[in-house]
Design a protein around this motif. Structure first.
Motif, PDB file in Angstrom:
ATOM      1  N   ARG A 115       0.825  -1.213   0.000  1.00 49.49           N
ATOM      2  CA  ARG A 115       0.000   0.000   0.000  1.00 49.49           C
ATOM      3  C   ARG A 115       0.860   1.265   0.000  1.00 49.49           C
ATOM      4  NH1 ARG A 115      -3.184  -3.643   2.912  1.00 49.49           N
ATOM      5  NH2 ARG A 115      -5.378  -3.679   2.303  1.00 49.49           N
ATOM      6  N   ILE A 116       1.933   1.257   0.806  1.00 44.09           N
ATOM      7  CA  ILE A 116       2.798   2.440   0.863  1.00 44.09           C
ATOM      8  C   ILE A 116       3.553   2.615  -0.448  1.00 44.09           C
ATOM      9  CG2 ILE A 116       4.804   3.447   1.997  1.00 44.09           C
ATOM     10  CD1 ILE A 116       2.135   3.713   3.498  1.00 44.09           C
ATOM     11  N   ARG A 117       3.982   1.521  -1.058  1.00 39.97           N
ATOM     12  CA  ARG A 117       4.637   1.611  -2.366  1.00 39.97           C
ATOM     13  C   ARG A 117       3.699   2.258  -3.382  1.00 39.97           C
ATOM     14  NH1 ARG A 117       4.378  -1.438  -7.059  1.00 39.97           N
ATOM     15  NH2 ARG A 117       6.245  -1.249  -8.381  1.00 39.97           N
ATOM     16  N   ALA A 118       2.450   1.812  -3.412  1.00 38.86           N
ATOM     17  CA  ALA A 118       1.481   2.381  -4.346  1.00 38.86           C
ATOM     18  C   ALA A 118       1.281   3.870  -4.087  1.00 38.86           C
ATOM     19  CB  ALA A 118       0.153   1.633  -4.231  1.00 38.86           C
ATOM     20  N   TYR A 119       1.245   4.251  -2.821  1.00 37.45           N
ATOM     21  CA  TYR A 119       1.064   5.672  -2.489  1.00 37.45           C
ATOM     22  C   TYR A 119       2.285   6.489  -2.908  1.00 37.45           C
ATOM     23  CZ  TYR A 119       0.710  10.011   0.052  1.00 37.45           C
ATOM     24  OH  TYR A 119       0.692  11.344   0.361  1.00 37.45           O
ATOM     25  N   LEU A 120       3.479   6.000  -2.620  1.00 36.70           N
ATOM     26  CA  LEU A 120       4.700   6.738  -2.949  1.00 36.70           C
ATOM     27  C   LEU A 120       4.794   7.020  -4.448  1.00 36.70           C
ATOM     28  CD1 LEU A 120       7.204   4.880  -0.604  1.00 36.70           C
ATOM     29  CD2 LEU A 120       6.587   7.300  -0.454  1.00 36.70           C
ATOM     30  N   LEU A 121       4.353   6.073  -5.252  1.00 37.55           N
ATOM     31  CA  LEU A 121       4.460   6.240  -6.701  1.00 37.55           C
ATOM     32  C   LEU A 121       3.432   7.213  -7.263  1.00 37.55           C
ATOM     33  CD1 LEU A 121       5.253   2.569  -7.775  1.00 37.55           C
ATOM     34  CD2 LEU A 121       6.815   4.527  -7.709  1.00 37.55           C
ATOM     35  N   THR A 122       2.501   7.670  -6.420  1.00 29.97           N
ATOM     36  CA  THR A 122       1.556   8.704  -6.862  1.00 29.97           C
ATOM     37  C   THR A 122       2.106  10.111  -6.644  1.00 29.97           C
ATOM     38  OG1 THR A 122       0.406   8.917  -4.717  1.00 29.97           O
ATOM     39  CG2 THR A 122      -0.377   7.199  -6.224  1.00 29.97           C
ATOM     40  N   LEU A 123       3.190  10.232  -5.900  1.00 30.40           N
ATOM     41  CA  LEU A 123       3.744  11.558  -5.601  1.00 30.40           C
ATOM     42  C   LEU A 123       4.453  12.122  -6.822  1.00 30.40           C
ATOM     43  CD1 LEU A 123       5.129  10.801  -2.018  1.00 30.40           C
ATOM     44  CD2 LEU A 123       3.010  11.988  -2.623  1.00 30.40           C
ATOM     45  N   PRO A 124       4.450  13.438  -6.984  1.00 27.74           N
ATOM     46  CA  PRO A 124       5.049  14.055  -8.171  1.00 27.74           C
ATOM     47  C   PRO A 124       6.516  13.682  -8.355  1.00 27.74           C
ATOM     48  CG  PRO A 124       3.741  15.655  -6.948  1.00 27.74           C
ATOM     49  CD  PRO A 124       3.816  14.431  -6.090  1.00 27.74           C
TER      50      PRO A 124
END
Length: 203
Positions: free
Chosen positions: A57-66
């Protein structure tokens, strides 16, 4: 039915009043005690969304950051960068996938950059330690995934990305401001040049 003795918020009071226009005390109190309120399905889903934190879940979130990109290195670690490192990008977070009994990096589930102001504050929280090898750069590490609430952790990771972006050289920021297609071409050219340089050094 799941019930809990949660305080009646303003929304629930209004809802009760619509169901019981008289507003009598018996609608809310039973024998001097607060009547248990049924937990809605939405509240249950929100609760588990808030509690559910893991590497995926955290990996998926990190990859949404600019401008965030990912590499796998230093054993079984996912390293997240602001800007590709080929154009001078810098890392801002690291997820450890190694066996916890392995290297020093493996002692933490997640490491990330912190602001100078928050660095010492975060270290006062049980389960947060100076990040192995990166503490001098004011990085902190979570020993387990349940140290912080999901919303708190996501806010800290957004801040980490901003902190590192602000430290990028102007040349790198200029490339990141380019259209995606041109940016991708420049990164590919840079990687090819770096590979050729490395090959000449080994000859």
């Amino acid at each position: 039915m799941l019930t809990c003795l949660l305080p009646q918020n303003r929304y629930n009071r209004k809802r009760k009043n619509r169901l019981n226009p008289t507003g009598s005390a018996s609608a809310h109190i039973t024998q001097g005690k607060q009547r248990p309120r049924a937990i809605t399905r939405g509240e249950v889903r929100r609760f588990w969304r808030e509690k559910s934190i893991d590497a995926e879940r955290i990996r998926a979130y990190l990859l949404t950051l600019p401008h965030a990109v990912e590499t796998r290195q230093w054993g079984d670690n996912l390293v997240f960068w602001i800007g590709d490192k080929a154009i001078g990008g810098k890392m801002f977070a690291l997820i450890n996938l190694d066996d916890p009994g392995g290297t020093r990096l493996a002692k933490a589930a997640l490491s990330f950059a912190a602001t100078p102001e928050r660095f010492h504050e975060l270290l006062e929280i049980e389960g947060i330690i100076p990040a192995p090898y990166l503490a001098r750069a004011r990085w902190v590490a979570l020993k387990d995934w349940d140290v912080l609430r999901k919303s708190e952790l996501e806010e800290l990771l957004r801040t980490a990305a901003t902190v590192i972006y602000d430290k990028l050289p102007k040349r790198t920021k200029d490339i990141l401001a380019l259209p995606a297609v041109r940016q991708k071409r420049l990164i590919a050219e840079r990687k090819k040049l770096l590979a050729a340089t490395a090959e000449r050094r080994t000859d």
